[in-house]
Every structure is written in structure tokens, then in C-alpha cells.
Motif scaffolding. Structure first.
Motif, PDB file in Angstrom:
ATOM      1  N   UNK A 139       0.828  -1.208   0.000  1.00 51.03           N
ATOM      2  CA  UNK A 139       0.000   0.000   0.000  1.00 51.03           C
ATOM      3  C   UNK A 139       0.861   1.257   0.000  1.00 51.03           C
ATOM      4  N   UNK A 140       2.158   1.114  -0.243  1.00 46.25           N
ATOM      5  CA  UNK A 140       3.069   2.247  -0.166  1.00 46.25           C
ATOM      6  C   UNK A 140       3.787   2.240   1.171  1.00 46.25           C
ATOM      7  N   UNK A 141       4.864   2.989   1.234  1.00 48.08           N
ATOM      8  CA  UNK A 141       5.644   3.033   2.465  1.00 48.08           C
ATOM      9  C   UNK A 141       4.929   3.852   3.531  1.00 48.08           C
ATOM     10  N   UNK A 142       5.386   3.685   4.760  1.00 45.59           N
ATOM     11  CA  UNK A 142       4.817   4.465   5.858  1.00 45.59           C
ATOM     12  C   UNK A 142       5.082   5.946   5.630  1.00 45.59           C
ATOM     13  N   UNK A 143       6.265   6.271   5.117  1.00 46.56           N
ATOM     14  CA  UNK A 143       6.590   7.667   4.848  1.00 46.56           C
ATOM     15  C   UNK A 143       5.664   8.282   3.816  1.00 46.56           C
ATOM     16  N   UNK A 144       5.376   7.544   2.742  1.00 47.09           N
ATOM     17  CA  UNK A 144       4.455   8.045   1.720  1.00 47.09           C
ATOM     18  C   UNK A 144       3.057   8.240   2.291  1.00 47.09           C
ATOM     19  N   UNK A 145       2.624   7.264   3.097  1.00 49.55           N
ATOM     20  CA  UNK A 145       1.307   7.384   3.732  1.00 49.55           C
ATOM     21  C   UNK A 145       1.254   8.590   4.654  1.00 49.55           C
ATOM     22  N   UNK A 146       2.335   8.843   5.364  1.00 54.01           N
ATOM     23  CA  UNK A 146       2.390   9.976   6.288  1.00 54.01           C
ATOM     24  C   UNK A 146       2.243  11.288   5.545  1.00 54.01           C
ATOM     25  N   UNK A 205     -10.848   7.513   2.548  1.00 52.66           N
ATOM     26  CA  UNK A 205     -10.006   6.585   1.805  1.00 52.66           C
ATOM     27  C   UNK A 205      -8.534   6.774   2.124  1.00 52.66           C
ATOM     28  N   UNK A 206      -8.093   8.019   2.190  1.00 52.26           N
ATOM     29  CA  UNK A 206      -6.691   8.294   2.513  1.00 52.26           C
ATOM     30  C   UNK A 206      -6.360   7.790   3.909  1.00 52.26           C
ATOM     31  N   UNK A 207      -7.251   8.033   4.860  1.00 45.44           N
ATOM     32  CA  UNK A 207      -6.968   7.626   6.245  1.00 45.44           C
ATOM     33  C   UNK A 207      -6.982   6.107   6.389  1.00 45.44           C
ATOM     34  N   UNK A 208      -7.884   5.415   5.669  1.00 46.50           N
ATOM     35  CA  UNK A 208      -7.913   3.956   5.735  1.00 46.50           C
ATOM     36  C   UNK A 208      -6.625   3.364   5.185  1.00 46.50           C
ATOM     37  N   UNK A 209      -6.191   3.877   4.041  1.00 48.81           N
ATOM     38  CA  UNK A 209      -4.964   3.348   3.440  1.00 48.81           C
ATOM     39  C   UNK A 209      -3.738   3.664   4.295  1.00 48.81           C
ATOM     40  N   UNK A 210      -3.714   4.839   4.904  1.00 48.17           N
ATOM     41  CA  UNK A 210      -2.588   5.200   5.761  1.00 48.17           C
ATOM     42  C   UNK A 210      -2.546   4.330   7.012  1.00 48.17           C
ATOM     43  N   UNK A 211      -3.714   4.061   7.574  1.00 47.38           N
ATOM     44  CA  UNK A 211      -3.765   3.209   8.766  1.00 47.38           C
ATOM     45  C   UNK A 211      -3.264   1.811   8.427  1.00 47.38           C
ATOM     46  N   UNK A 212      -3.697   1.284   7.293  1.00 48.47           N
ATOM     47  CA  UNK A 212      -3.243  -0.044   6.883  1.00 48.47           C
ATOM     48  C   UNK A 212      -1.738  -0.039   6.609  1.00 48.47           C
ATOM     49  N   UNK A 213      -1.238   1.005   5.944  1.00 50.31           N
ATOM     50  CA  UNK A 213       0.192   1.079   5.648  1.00 50.31           C
ATOM     51  C   UNK A 213       1.016   1.127   6.928  1.00 50.31           C
TER      52      UNK A 213
END
Length: 269
Positions: free
Chosen positions: A151-158, A251-259
């Protein structure tokens, strides 16, 4: 306090057990929290593969995954129209979308992560707002190979989440929620000032993941509050645009939480 879905907690604590050797009993207590003891129901293939009884508990599930060398657990937080990370078959995907969450393990029979298993929580809430309770039954299914595992890196999600959080705060400020709904003032303050509850994630969680999880939980709480009505929108067009913006934030928050959960073993830069 900001909340995490049960599947995110199970994936995080399960990974701490499988990758870091945490005591499974501690993980079970952390996932269960104030719920009734969680049950696990495994389908025939999962029972045969893991040597699980058809009905058991989280402790049996985690210790069996340990024995079979499962390296980690991951979480998916799907929504209608957004099934990123779900492996199939369609019946499992439908159950995961309906629940809004699931836990995944393995890559398939020939994959390095062992057999592919998907776990969906069925939650029955009871009690009152003053004394809430929940019964949780995890349904473990044999699933297909995931087409998307990253789902992308944690840094990208952040980075994406910081932008989304700024937009969410601006949205609430523009609508002046606290003024037009008296009950919202306290809830907005709680969302703004709250943090993750102590003990909700493993102590081995990297600090970067902790920060992203807190931000993601904050954005999801903002979206939940703002979605309860149409806010200051006075026309159908305004209401639709507002709803679209909130869906994007969710959607952004769900993907970031999963990442963040799935990136617990990601090396720091």
C-alpha cells in the motif's frame, strides 16, 4: 481517545507475536480489551492446514500461526468501491467490505509466508453508551493470492495523510461545526486533542508508525463526525461535493492506517 479497528489491533499485535516473540497471551488481552472473549471459527481448509479446531480462540490461532512459521499479519480496511489489498474469492471480499476490515496472512501454498488465510470479524455490540460491550467472532477463511500487497511506504502514507488532515481541519473550520451543533464542540475538542489509548498497539511499534496511526485515527474520527449530516451545505450540489470530499479523506486515512500497521517491520530510513 482515538480508536483503531479490531482488525488493525489484531494485525499489529499478531505481528509482534510472530516477528518479535511477544507472549501471545499478552497480545490476546490487548486485542480483546473490554470485549467478551473473542471466538475464532475456521473453515475446513484452514482447520486442516493449521491444525485448528473448527471453533476456538485467538490464543489458539496465534500459537498455530507461530508453529507454521507465519512471519506477520496484515490488515486491509476496504470500503464499497475500494477493495485494495483484498485477495478474493468474491464471497470473502464481500464479507470484508461489509465489515470494513479484515486480517490477512500468507501468500498461498507455495509462498514464503505460508498458506493464505483471511480473517473477518463479526461484531455484535450490546449494552449502553455508559456500559458498552461487544461479542466478537473471527471467521477464518482460505483465500486467494493478493494481487496488491504493497500500500506504499509508511513515509508516503504519512505525507499524504498530513495533507488530508489539513484539508479535514479546514473543512470543519469552514463549516464551523461547533457553532451550529452544540454537541459537536466537545467531540471536536476530543478529536483534536486525543491520542491513541495507552496499550492499544504493541510497545515494539516504530514511532513513525505510531504517529501515522494516530493521525489516521484522527482523520477517520473527523470524517465520522462530519458525515453525520450535511453540515452547512444548503443545496444538493453542495451536499454531494462535501460527501465526495469526506469519502476521499476516509479513503486516505484507511490506506494510511493499513500502511502503518503493515509497515511495522519496515526498516527506518
Amino acid at each position: 481517545m482515538l480508536l483503531l479497528p479490531r482488525s488493525a489491533r489484531l494485525a499489529a499485535w499478531g505481528t509482534a507475536v510472530l516477528a518479535d516473540g511477544l507472549d501471545p497471551a499478552l497480545a490476546v488481552a490487548a486485542v480483546t480489551r473490554d470485549d467478551e472473549p473473542h471466538e475464532v471459527t475456521a473453515d475446513f481448509e484452514v482447520s486442516a492446514t493449521l491444525g485448528l479446531a473448527p471453533k476456538g480462540g485467538l490464543l489458539e490461532l496465534l500459537t498455530s500461526l507461530q508453529r507454521h512459521g507465519t512471519p506477520s499479519l496484515t490488515v486491509a480496511l476496504p470500503a464499497p468501491g475500494d477493495m485494495l489489498g483484498l485477495p478474493g474469492p468474491p464471497s470473502f471480499n464481500e464479507a470484508a467490505v461489509e465489515a470494513g476490515e479484515c486480517v490477512l496472512t500468507g501468500d498461498g501454498p507455495d509462498g514464503p509466508g505460508g498458506p493464505a488465510i483471511g480473517i473477518v470479524a463479526e461484531i455484535t455490540e450490546f449494552g449502553s453508551v455508559y456500559e458498552p460491550g461487544a461479542m466478537v467472532s473471527w471467521q477464518a477463511h482460505s483465500v486467494g493470492r493478493r494481487r496488491v500487497t504493497d500500500l506504499g511506504s509508511v513515509g508516503e502514507a504519512d505525507r499524504e495523510l498530513r495533507t488530508a488532515l489539513a484539508e479535514a481541519i479546514e473543512e470543519l473550520g469552514r463549516l464551523d461545526v461547533a457553532r451550529w451543533r452544540e454537541d459537536a464542540a466537545v467531540r471536536v475538542a476530543a478529536i483534536r486533542d486525543g491520542g491513541l489509548e495507552r496499550g492499544i498497539i504493541p510497545p515494539t511499534t516504530p514511532q513513525r508508525c505510531v504517529q501515522v496511526l494516530a493521525r489516521a485515527a484522527r482523520v477517520r474520527a473527523i470524517v465520522e463526525l462530519a458525515s453525520e449530516d450535511d453540515g452547512a451545505a444548503v443545496t444538493q450540489h453542495e451536499a454531494e461535493r462535501r460527501a465526495q470530499a469526506l469519502r476521499r479523506l476516509d479513503g486516505v486515512s484507511r490506506r494510511a492506517m493499513a500502511a502503518a500497521v503493515n509497515g511495522m517491520l519496515e526498516k527506518e530510513d
